[in-house]
Design a protein around this motif. Structure first.
Motif, PDB file in Angstrom:
ATOM      1  N   LEU A   1      51.740  60.156  22.800  1.00 25.21           N
ATOM      2  CA  LEU A   1      50.376  59.921  22.356  1.00 25.21           C
ATOM      3  C   LEU A   1      50.018  60.727  21.110  1.00 25.21           C
ATOM      4  N   TYR A   2      50.105  62.066  21.227  1.00 30.22           N
ATOM      5  CA  TYR A   2      49.565  62.900  20.149  1.00 30.22           C
ATOM      6  C   TYR A   2      50.357  62.779  18.838  1.00 30.22           C
TER       7      TYR A   2
ATOM      8  N   ARG B   1      50.960  66.092  13.613  1.00 30.06           N
ATOM      9  CA  ARG B   1      50.806  67.528  13.331  1.00 30.06           C
ATOM     10  C   ARG B   1      51.823  68.292  14.179  1.00 30.06           C
ATOM     11  N   ARG B   2      52.894  68.761  13.540  1.00 29.69           N
ATOM     12  CA  ARG B   2      54.023  69.318  14.257  1.00 29.69           C
ATOM     13  C   ARG B   2      53.695  70.660  14.910  1.00 29.69           C
TER      14      ARG B   2
ATOM     15  N   ALA C   1      52.308  74.173  20.381  1.00 29.78           N
ATOM     16  CA  ALA C   1      51.175  74.758  21.099  1.00 29.78           C
ATOM     17  C   ALA C   1      50.922  74.038  22.416  1.00 29.78           C
ATOM     18  N   TYR C   2      50.931  72.715  22.402  1.00 32.01           N
ATOM     19  CA  TYR C   2      50.659  71.955  23.621  1.00 32.01           C
ATOM     20  C   TYR C   2      51.759  72.162  24.664  1.00 32.01           C
ATOM     21  N   LEU C   3      53.001  72.132  24.221  1.00 36.65           N
ATOM     22  CA  LEU C   3      54.102  72.355  25.161  1.00 36.65           C
ATOM     23  C   LEU C   3      54.065  73.771  25.725  1.00 36.65           C
ATOM     24  N   GLY C   4      53.805  74.760  24.851  1.00 40.31           N
ATOM     25  CA  GLY C   4      53.751  76.147  25.306  1.00 40.31           C
ATOM     26  C   GLY C   4      52.621  76.394  26.277  1.00 40.31           C
ATOM     27  N   VAL C   5      51.448  75.834  25.997  1.00 38.85           N
ATOM     28  CA  VAL C   5      50.312  75.996  26.899  1.00 38.85           C
ATOM     29  C   VAL C   5      50.611  75.385  28.260  1.00 38.85           C
TER      30      VAL C   5
END
Length: 211
Positions: A21-22, A28-29, A34-38
């Motif tokens: 999706l994103y 925006r790499r 950030a999303y995976l880490g969070v």
């Protein structure tokens, strides 16, 4: 076994969120990391604390939402859709760490989060509605004249025009515009096509703007 199933569900959900999706939509790499880490960080912490105390889940979730809100305020400004993905990644991690013997509920909630983002952030949803910060090369302190000028310039129906600065010395206006573009209508005749534009010799544009 249920823990492993939820872990796999979370990995599949966050992978679909980020890579399905994103990134294909926004490219925006840096936010991919950030999303995976969070997601993985929240999953790991919530799982370890939840195993020690089953009542820690709610408090942990509220605390993490608060901490991430503070981080957002003190870091690079994010667009609202990026904030939505941020908290969705966090929510998926919390759902993946639920202490339950029935994986259908958290898996169903994960699917609901993904479905809402798929629809809400779809490029075709309300695609004609846009927002821009426009710098005009003329000072327009009067709201009706400002809206008329914007509609003529953008070739669009202006729904909101919030003036950020009017400079009478340098003859400029900075305005935050929310408008709806019209396919096939060129900017130079957009206002005239809808409301009838009269341009005086002095360059003043008078438009009958509909409410």
């Amino acid at each position: 076994m249920e823990r492993l199933a939820l872990l796999l569900c979370d990995i599949a959900a966050v992978s679909l969120l980020v890579f399905g999706l994103y990134f294909p939509r926004h490219r925006r790499r840096d936010l991919v990391v950030a999303y995976l880490g969070v997601n993985v960080g929240v999953l790991a912490v919530a799982s370890s604390l939840g195993a020690a105390d089953s009542r820690a889940g709610i408090g942990l979730g509220l605390a993490l939402f608060g901490v991430l809100s503070i981080i957002r305020l003190r870091s690079t400004e994010l667009d609202q859709h990026e904030v939505a993905y941020y908290f969705s990644a966090l929510a998926l991690g919390l759902l993946g760490a639920m202490d339950t013997t029935d994986v259908r509920l958290p898996a169903g909630l994960m699917a609901m989060v993904l479905a809402v983002l798929f629809v809400g952030d779809h490029p075709r949803l309300l695609s004609s509605y846009r927002r821009q910060v426009v710098v005009l090369d003329t000072a327009l302190p009067e709201h009706t004249a400002l809206v008329a000028h914007l509609e003529h310039t953008l070739g669009a129906r202006v729904h909101s025009a919030v003036v950020q600065r009017v400079d009478l010395v340098n003859d400029t206006t900075v305005v935050d515009v929310r408008y709806r573009s019209t396919p096939g209508v060129r900017p130079e005749n957009g206002a005239a096509a809808r409301a009838g534009t009269a341009v005086a010799a002095g360059g003043t544009t008078a438009v009958a703007v509909r409410p």
